[in-house]
Design a protein around this motif. Structure first.
Motif, mmCIF file in Angstrom:
data_model
loop_
_atom_site.group_PDB
_atom_site.id
_atom_site.type_symbol
_atom_site.label_atom_id
_atom_site.label_comp_id
_atom_site.label_asym_id
_atom_site.label_seq_id
_atom_site.Cartn_x
_atom_site.Cartn_y
_atom_site.Cartn_z
ATOM 1 N N ARG A 121 0.867 -1.180 0.000
ATOM 2 C CA ARG A 121 0.000 0.000 0.000
ATOM 3 C C ARG A 121 0.897 1.221 0.000
ATOM 4 O O ARG A 121 1.779 1.358 0.850
ATOM 5 N N ALA A 122 0.681 2.094 -0.960
ATOM 6 C CA ALA A 122 1.478 3.318 -1.068
ATOM 7 C C ALA A 122 0.793 4.432 -0.282
ATOM 8 O O ALA A 122 -0.403 4.659 -0.427
ATOM 9 N N THR A 123 1.562 5.107 0.563
ATOM 10 C CA THR A 123 1.071 6.255 1.316
ATOM 11 C C THR A 123 1.946 7.454 0.985
ATOM 12 O O THR A 123 2.943 7.333 0.272
ATOM 13 N N ASP A 124 1.581 8.607 1.509
ATOM 14 C CA ASP A 124 2.387 9.800 1.263
ATOM 15 C C ASP A 124 3.768 9.682 1.896
ATOM 16 O O ASP A 124 4.744 10.211 1.379
ATOM 17 N N ASP A 128 3.764 0.812 2.772
ATOM 18 C CA ASP A 128 3.401 -0.127 3.825
ATOM 19 C C ASP A 128 3.361 -1.500 3.171
ATOM 20 O O ASP A 128 2.631 -1.709 2.196
ATOM 21 N N ILE A 129 4.140 -2.424 3.717
ATOM 22 C CA ILE A 129 4.235 -3.757 3.144
ATOM 23 C C ILE A 129 3.762 -4.757 4.185
ATOM 24 O O ILE A 129 4.194 -4.712 5.336
ATOM 25 N N VAL A 130 2.870 -5.642 3.763
ATOM 26 C CA VAL A 130 2.401 -6.722 4.628
ATOM 27 C C VAL A 130 2.825 -8.025 3.977
ATOM 28 O O VAL A 130 2.483 -8.296 2.826
ATOM 29 N N ILE A 131 3.569 -8.818 4.722
ATOM 30 C CA ILE A 131 4.034 -10.116 4.259
ATOM 31 C C ILE A 131 3.278 -11.191 5.031
ATOM 32 O O ILE A 131 3.238 -11.167 6.255
ATOM 33 N N ARG A 132 2.689 -12.120 4.304
ATOM 34 C CA ARG A 132 2.043 -13.282 4.920
ATOM 35 C C ARG A 132 2.964 -14.463 4.664
ATOM 36 O O ARG A 132 3.321 -14.730 3.520
ATOM 37 N N VAL A 152 13.439 -7.111 3.814
ATOM 38 C CA VAL A 152 12.462 -6.549 2.868
ATOM 39 C C VAL A 152 12.618 -5.036 2.799
ATOM 40 O O VAL A 152 12.666 -4.447 1.714
ATOM 41 N N LYS A 153 12.724 -4.392 3.939
ATOM 42 C CA LYS A 153 12.868 -2.933 3.976
ATOM 43 C C LYS A 153 14.125 -2.497 3.227
ATOM 44 O O LYS A 153 14.069 -1.627 2.355
ATOM 45 N N GLU A 154 15.250 -3.125 3.522
ATOM 46 C CA GLU A 154 16.510 -2.740 2.873
ATOM 47 C C GLU A 154 16.471 -3.015 1.377
ATOM 48 O O GLU A 154 16.906 -2.190 0.573
ATOM 49 N N HIS A 155 15.980 -4.192 0.993
ATOM 50 C CA HIS A 155 15.976 -4.565 -0.423
ATOM 51 C C HIS A 155 15.091 -3.632 -1.251
ATOM 52 O O HIS A 155 15.500 -3.166 -2.319
ATOM 53 N N VAL A 156 13.888 -3.363 -0.760
ATOM 54 C CA VAL A 156 12.978 -2.498 -1.516
ATOM 55 C C VAL A 156 13.532 -1.078 -1.593
ATOM 56 O O VAL A 156 13.513 -0.444 -2.651
ATOM 57 N N THR A 165 7.908 2.620 5.061
ATOM 58 C CA THR A 165 7.560 3.094 6.402
ATOM 59 C C THR A 165 7.239 1.957 7.353
ATOM 60 O O THR A 165 7.456 2.079 8.555
ATOM 61 N N ASN A 166 6.715 0.841 6.806
ATOM 62 C CA ASN A 166 6.301 -0.243 7.693
ATOM 63 C C ASN A 166 6.367 -1.558 6.940
ATOM 64 O O ASN A 166 5.932 -1.645 5.791
ATOM 65 N N VAL A 167 6.908 -2.571 7.615
ATOM 66 C CA VAL A 167 6.863 -3.936 7.100
ATOM 67 C C VAL A 167 6.229 -4.791 8.188
ATOM 68 O O VAL A 167 6.816 -4.980 9.256
ATOM 69 N N ALA A 168 5.045 -5.270 7.930
ATOM 70 C CA ALA A 168 4.344 -6.133 8.889
ATOM 71 C C ALA A 168 4.433 -7.560 8.387
ATOM 72 O O ALA A 168 4.229 -7.826 7.204
ATOM 73 N N VAL A 169 4.753 -8.472 9.294
ATOM 74 C CA VAL A 169 4.848 -9.883 8.933
ATOM 75 C C VAL A 169 3.767 -10.633 9.698
ATOM 76 O O VAL A 169 3.684 -10.532 10.923
ATOM 77 N N TYR A 170 2.974 -11.355 8.966
ATOM 78 C CA TYR A 170 1.912 -12.171 9.543
ATOM 79 C C TYR A 170 2.282 -13.630 9.309
ATOM 80 O O TYR A 170 2.372 -14.084 8.166
#
Length: 185
Positions: A121-124, A128-132, A152-156, A165-170
């Motif tokens: 999800r792109a924000t201003d 925001d990345i959600v990994i399942r 993930v944060k570093e690579h992207v 801004t955020n990487v959430a792992v589920y």
């Protein structure tokens, strides 16, 4: 907003056309008696309020038909969602699918991860990345998820140049290891 209105209008339009088609099929199969149909038509020609109602309904259906015809011909800018950046040399567009693949590539490099899915999800402020993930259950889940978040944060950010801004792992599940005891009889 226009797409929501178009969907609502298309829903109402399809209901009206469906009702008219049921009426026509009923007349065609003689499910409605000839006398009943003649009574309805006589009533239609006798009452001015019913004539006006049918004229308005016909005009509205015709306008809706024209609207849907024009929308079907219009190709518009139906492109995939993307992140647009401007540089000194011109514009750059990176699709969210590309960012998703970068995130999946980085997460799949971690040991113990079996099945991955990503949602971007792109924000201003950034992405925001959600990994399942489905993990093997052999390593510590908190350590594994921190490694996934970091990689993930570093690579992207390194590849795409877009702040994350955020990487959430589920962690959705763990995979059962296939250790079977052999049985001797």
């Amino acid at each position: 907003m226009i797409k929501v209105v178009d969907k609502l209008l298309l829903f109402l339009y399809s209901i009206v056309i469906g009702c008219l088609s049921v009426l026509l099929v009923s007349i065609g199969f003689n499910w409605l008696s000839r006398g009943l149909v003649h009574d309805w038509i006589d009533e239609l020609y006798r009452l001015d309020s019913l004539k006006i109602t049918l004229i308005v309904a016909g005009v509205i259906l015709f306008i809706l038909s024209l609207r849907f015809f024009i929308v079907s011909l219009h190709r518009g800018s139906a492109t995939a969602p993307s992140i647009d950046q401007r540089t000194d040399f011109g514009d750059i567009r990176i699709s969210l699918e590309t960012i998703e693949n970068l995130a999946l590539k980085a997460a799949s490099r971690q040991r113990g991860v079996k099945d991955l899915r990503a949602r971007i999800r792109a924000t201003d402020a950034g992405l925001d990345i959600v990994i399942r993930a489905v993990v093997d259950g052999e390593s510590s889940i908190p350590v594994l998820t921190e490694e996934i978040q970091r990689s993930v944060k570093e690579h992207v950010e390194d590849i795409a140049g877009i702040p994350v801004t955020n990487v959430a792992v589920y962690v959705a599940n763990i995979i059962q290891t296939g250790t079977f005891k052999s049985r001797v009889e």
